[in-house]
Design a protein around this motif. Sequence first.
Motif, PDB file in Angstrom:
ATOM      1  N   ALA A  36       0.854  -1.189   0.000  1.00 43.99           N
ATOM      2  CA  ALA A  36       0.000   0.000   0.000  1.00 43.99           C
ATOM      3  C   ALA A  36       0.890   1.238   0.000  1.00 43.99           C
ATOM      4  CB  ALA A  36      -0.917   0.009   1.229  1.00 43.99           C
ATOM      5  N   ILE A  37       0.577   2.184  -0.881  1.00 39.52           N
ATOM      6  CA  ILE A  37       1.345   3.426  -0.914  1.00 39.52           C
ATOM      7  C   ILE A  37       0.406   4.604  -0.672  1.00 39.52           C
ATOM      8  CG2 ILE A  37       3.254   2.578  -2.310  1.00 39.52           C
ATOM      9  CD1 ILE A  37       1.961   3.660  -4.764  1.00 39.52           C
ATOM     10  N   VAL A  55       7.681  -7.667 -10.736  1.00 32.95           N
ATOM     11  CA  VAL A  55       8.926  -8.424 -10.900  1.00 32.95           C
ATOM     12  C   VAL A  55       9.100  -9.480  -9.808  1.00 32.95           C
ATOM     13  CG1 VAL A  55      11.449  -8.224 -10.751  1.00 32.95           C
ATOM     14  CG2 VAL A  55      10.166  -6.666 -12.213  1.00 32.95           C
ATOM     15  N   PHE A  56       8.725  -9.130  -8.571  1.00 32.26           N
ATOM     16  CA  PHE A  56       8.963 -10.035  -7.444  1.00 32.26           C
ATOM     17  C   PHE A  56       7.726 -10.823  -7.011  1.00 32.26           C
ATOM     18  CE2 PHE A  56      12.302  -6.694  -6.801  1.00 32.26           C
ATOM     19  CZ  PHE A  56      13.372  -7.500  -7.186  1.00 32.26           C
ATOM     20  N   GLY A  57       6.619 -10.706  -7.770  1.00 30.74           N
ATOM     21  CA  GLY A  57       5.496 -11.616  -7.583  1.00 30.74           C
ATOM     22  C   GLY A  57       4.382 -11.173  -6.665  1.00 30.74           C
ATOM     23  N   ILE A  58       4.331  -9.884  -6.301  1.00 28.83           N
ATOM     24  CA  ILE A  58       3.212  -9.371  -5.497  1.00 28.83           C
ATOM     25  C   ILE A  58       2.066  -9.036  -6.449  1.00 28.83           C
ATOM     26  CG2 ILE A  58       2.410  -7.525  -3.982  1.00 28.83           C
ATOM     27  CD1 ILE A  58       4.386  -9.220  -2.537  1.00 28.83           C
ATOM     28  N   GLN A  59       0.906  -9.636  -6.228  1.00 27.04           N
ATOM     29  CA  GLN A  59      -0.182  -9.499  -7.199  1.00 27.04           C
ATOM     30  C   GLN A  59      -0.986  -8.211  -7.050  1.00 27.04           C
ATOM     31  OE1 GLN A  59      -0.688 -11.275  -9.937  1.00 27.04           O
ATOM     32  NE2 GLN A  59      -2.289  -9.795 -10.418  1.00 27.04           N
ATOM     33  N   GLU A  60      -1.031  -7.658  -5.844  1.00 27.55           N
ATOM     34  CA  GLU A  60      -1.890  -6.491  -5.622  1.00 27.55           C
ATOM     35  C   GLU A  60      -1.124  -5.298  -5.076  1.00 27.55           C
ATOM     36  OE1 GLU A  60      -6.298  -8.388  -4.860  1.00 27.55           O
ATOM     37  OE2 GLU A  60      -5.152  -7.739  -3.135  1.00 27.55           O
ATOM     38  N   LEU A  61      -1.463  -4.133  -5.607  1.00 29.20           N
ATOM     39  CA  LEU A  61      -0.930  -2.857  -5.117  1.00 29.20           C
ATOM     40  C   LEU A  61      -2.115  -1.977  -4.736  1.00 29.20           C
ATOM     41  CD1 LEU A  61       1.393  -0.783  -4.721  1.00 29.20           C
ATOM     42  CD2 LEU A  61       1.081  -0.165  -7.128  1.00 29.20           C
ATOM     43  N   SER A  91      -9.120   7.319   0.905  1.00 32.70           N
ATOM     44  CA  SER A  91      -8.776   7.661   2.287  1.00 32.70           C
ATOM     45  C   SER A  91      -7.970   6.546   2.919  1.00 32.70           C
ATOM     46  CB  SER A  91     -10.039   7.916   3.120  1.00 32.70           C
ATOM     47  OG  SER A  91     -10.728   6.704   3.369  1.00 32.70           O
ATOM     48  N   ASN A  92      -7.162   6.929   3.921  1.00 33.62           N
ATOM     49  CA  ASN A  92      -6.395   5.933   4.679  1.00 33.62           C
ATOM     50  C   ASN A  92      -7.333   4.955   5.389  1.00 33.62           C
ATOM     51  OD1 ASN A  92      -4.030   7.307   4.009  1.00 33.62           O
ATOM     52  ND2 ASN A  92      -4.142   8.607   5.835  1.00 33.62           N
ATOM     53  N   LYS A  93      -8.403   5.510   5.945  1.00 34.80           N
ATOM     54  CA  LYS A  93      -9.349   4.702   6.722  1.00 34.80           C
ATOM     55  C   LYS A  93      -9.964   3.590   5.884  1.00 34.80           C
ATOM     56  CE  LYS A  93     -13.480   5.079   9.641  1.00 34.80           C
ATOM     57  NZ  LYS A  93     -14.497   6.013  10.215  1.00 34.80           N
ATOM     58  N   SER A  94     -10.398   3.935   4.671  1.00 33.57           N
ATOM     59  CA  SER A  94     -11.043   2.922   3.824  1.00 33.57           C
ATOM     60  C   SER A  94     -10.056   1.852   3.387  1.00 33.57           C
ATOM     61  CB  SER A  94     -11.690   3.582   2.602  1.00 33.57           C
ATOM     62  OG  SER A  94     -10.730   4.238   1.794  1.00 33.57           O
ATOM     63  N   CYS A  95      -8.812   2.248   3.151  1.00 37.59           N
ATOM     64  CA  CYS A  95      -7.788   1.276   2.753  1.00 37.59           C
ATOM     65  C   CYS A  95      -7.476   0.315   3.898  1.00 37.59           C
ATOM     66  CB  CYS A  95      -6.523   2.006   2.310  1.00 37.59           C
ATOM     67  SG  CYS A  95      -5.203   0.893   1.742  1.00 37.59           S
ATOM     68  N   ILE A  96      -7.233   0.870   5.078  1.00 35.30           N
ATOM     69  CA  ILE A  96      -6.917   0.042   6.247  1.00 35.30           C
ATOM     70  C   ILE A  96      -8.071  -0.904   6.553  1.00 35.30           C
ATOM     71  CG2 ILE A  96      -6.565   0.104   8.751  1.00 35.30           C
ATOM     72  CD1 ILE A  96      -4.955   2.689   8.320  1.00 35.30           C
ATOM     73  N   SER A  97      -9.291  -0.376   6.526  1.00 37.40           N
ATOM     74  CA  SER A  97     -10.476  -1.189   6.818  1.00 37.40           C
ATOM     75  C   SER A  97     -10.611  -2.346   5.827  1.00 37.40           C
ATOM     76  CB  SER A  97     -11.722  -0.319   6.787  1.00 37.40           C
ATOM     77  OG  SER A  97     -12.886  -1.086   6.996  1.00 37.40           O
ATOM     78  N   PHE A 130       2.904  -0.772   4.224  1.00 38.52           N
ATOM     79  CA  PHE A 130       2.577   0.605   3.855  1.00 38.52           C
ATOM     80  C   PHE A 130       3.839   1.442   3.662  1.00 38.52           C
ATOM     81  CE2 PHE A 130      -1.570  -0.677   5.016  1.00 38.52           C
ATOM     82  CZ  PHE A 130      -2.483   0.293   4.608  1.00 38.52           C
ATOM     83  N   PHE A 131       3.853   2.190   2.551  1.00 37.34           N
ATOM     84  CA  PHE A 131       4.948   3.112   2.250  1.00 37.34           C
ATOM     85  C   PHE A 131       4.375   4.513   2.088  1.00 37.34           C
ATOM     86  CE2 PHE A 131       6.291  -1.050   0.917  1.00 37.34           C
ATOM     87  CZ  PHE A 131       7.632  -1.112   1.255  1.00 37.34           C
ATOM     88  N   GLY A 132       5.118   5.527   2.572  1.00 34.28           N
ATOM     89  CA  GLY A 132       4.602   6.885   2.578  1.00 34.28           C
ATOM     90  C   GLY A 132       5.210   7.807   1.553  1.00 34.28           C
ATOM     91  N   THR A 133       4.909   9.087   1.703  1.00 31.37           N
ATOM     92  CA  THR A 133       5.358  10.097   0.750  1.00 31.37           C
ATOM     93  C   THR A 133       6.873  10.260   0.789  1.00 31.37           C
ATOM     94  OG1 THR A 133       5.050  11.847   2.390  1.00 31.37           O
ATOM     95  CG2 THR A 133       3.212  11.394   0.906  1.00 31.37           C
ATOM     96  N   GLU A 134       7.411  10.887  -0.268  1.00 28.68           N
ATOM     97  CA  GLU A 134       8.852  11.008  -0.426  1.00 28.68           C
ATOM     98  C   GLU A 134       9.497  11.826   0.703  1.00 28.68           C
ATOM     99  OE1 GLU A 134       6.603  11.480  -2.725  1.00 28.68           O
ATOM    100  OE2 GLU A 134       7.141  10.436  -4.573  1.00 28.68           O
ATOM    101  N   LYS A 135       8.841  12.892   1.154  1.00 35.06           N
ATOM    102  CA  LYS A 135       9.444  13.777   2.162  1.00 35.06           C
ATOM    103  C   LYS A 135       8.999  13.459   3.580  1.00 35.06           C
ATOM    104  CE  LYS A 135      10.142  17.737  -0.925  1.00 35.06           C
ATOM    105  NZ  LYS A 135       9.847  19.178  -1.161  1.00 35.06           N
ATOM    106  N   GLU A 136       7.699  13.345   3.786  1.00 36.71           N
ATOM    107  CA  GLU A 136       7.176  13.197   5.151  1.00 36.71           C
ATOM    108  C   GLU A 136       7.077  11.752   5.628  1.00 36.71           C
ATOM    109  OE1 GLU A 136       5.529  14.991   2.818  1.00 36.71           O
ATOM    110  OE2 GLU A 136       5.967  17.037   3.467  1.00 36.71           O
ATOM    111  N   GLY A 137       7.106  10.791   4.702  1.00 41.30           N
ATOM    112  CA  GLY A 137       6.887   9.407   5.089  1.00 41.30           C
ATOM    113  C   GLY A 137       5.404   9.151   5.328  1.00 41.30           C
ATOM    114  N   LEU A 138       5.085   8.153   6.109  1.00 42.14           N
ATOM    115  CA  LEU A 138       3.689   7.816   6.382  1.00 42.14           C
ATOM    116  C   LEU A 138       3.042   8.827   7.325  1.00 42.14           C
ATOM    117  CD1 LEU A 138       4.074   3.955   6.842  1.00 42.14           C
ATOM    118  CD2 LEU A 138       2.736   5.072   5.058  1.00 42.14           C
TER     119      LEU A 138
END
Length: 219
Positions: A36-37, A55-61, A91-97, A130-138
Amino acid sequence: MKKKALLHYLEGFISEKRKQRFIEVLANRTKHFTIAIEDVYQMHNTSAVMRSCEVFGIQELNVIEQKYSKTIDKQIALGAEKWVDINEFNSNKSCISSLRDRGYQIIATTPHNDSCFLHEFNITKPAALFFGTEKEGLSEDIIENADGFLKIPMVGFTESLNISVSAAIIIQDLTNRLRCSSINWQLTEDEIIEKRLDWTRKSIKDIDFVESRFYEDMN
């Protein structure tokens, strides 16, 4: 049975080599881990993470777009968007849920707290990384709702890596460990049939016409 019959019919329109390649690739695909990004501003980073998943076999992003709307940079993704399933959330909430409902633990990648080192991470449980933004992170939203934290060991002066680099390192390490384990990490038979159908459809010109002929013949 109808899906299998449709698959058999459609595979008659692609080469045997391509059919076998789909089967080989799907044998190494997994949903045991998902990525999740969150609000990645630079779209080439999103595309690069997608490429690493493929490339490494993860089916979902899973892509959260609370702030920034993105389109796939096809020059970076190099076709990965055809083979990786993209789930979009506003939203973060809908993704986490959604991910929790599917049985995933929420793992935040961050170098700034008492995180578990990558080589020590327990791979037995399904996890959404979970991975966050380039500057602030998650965001604090993700950090506060995380079930665990993960970081890459570093020995230099720099405290962080570009998101696409971090994702590639973590995905490669965890999927390699997964394939060497006795964990039941592969796609189910139904999931494999679904993806073979999906990929075969994407390989056929005038697929709507071809598929309509199948259903006409069935009737």
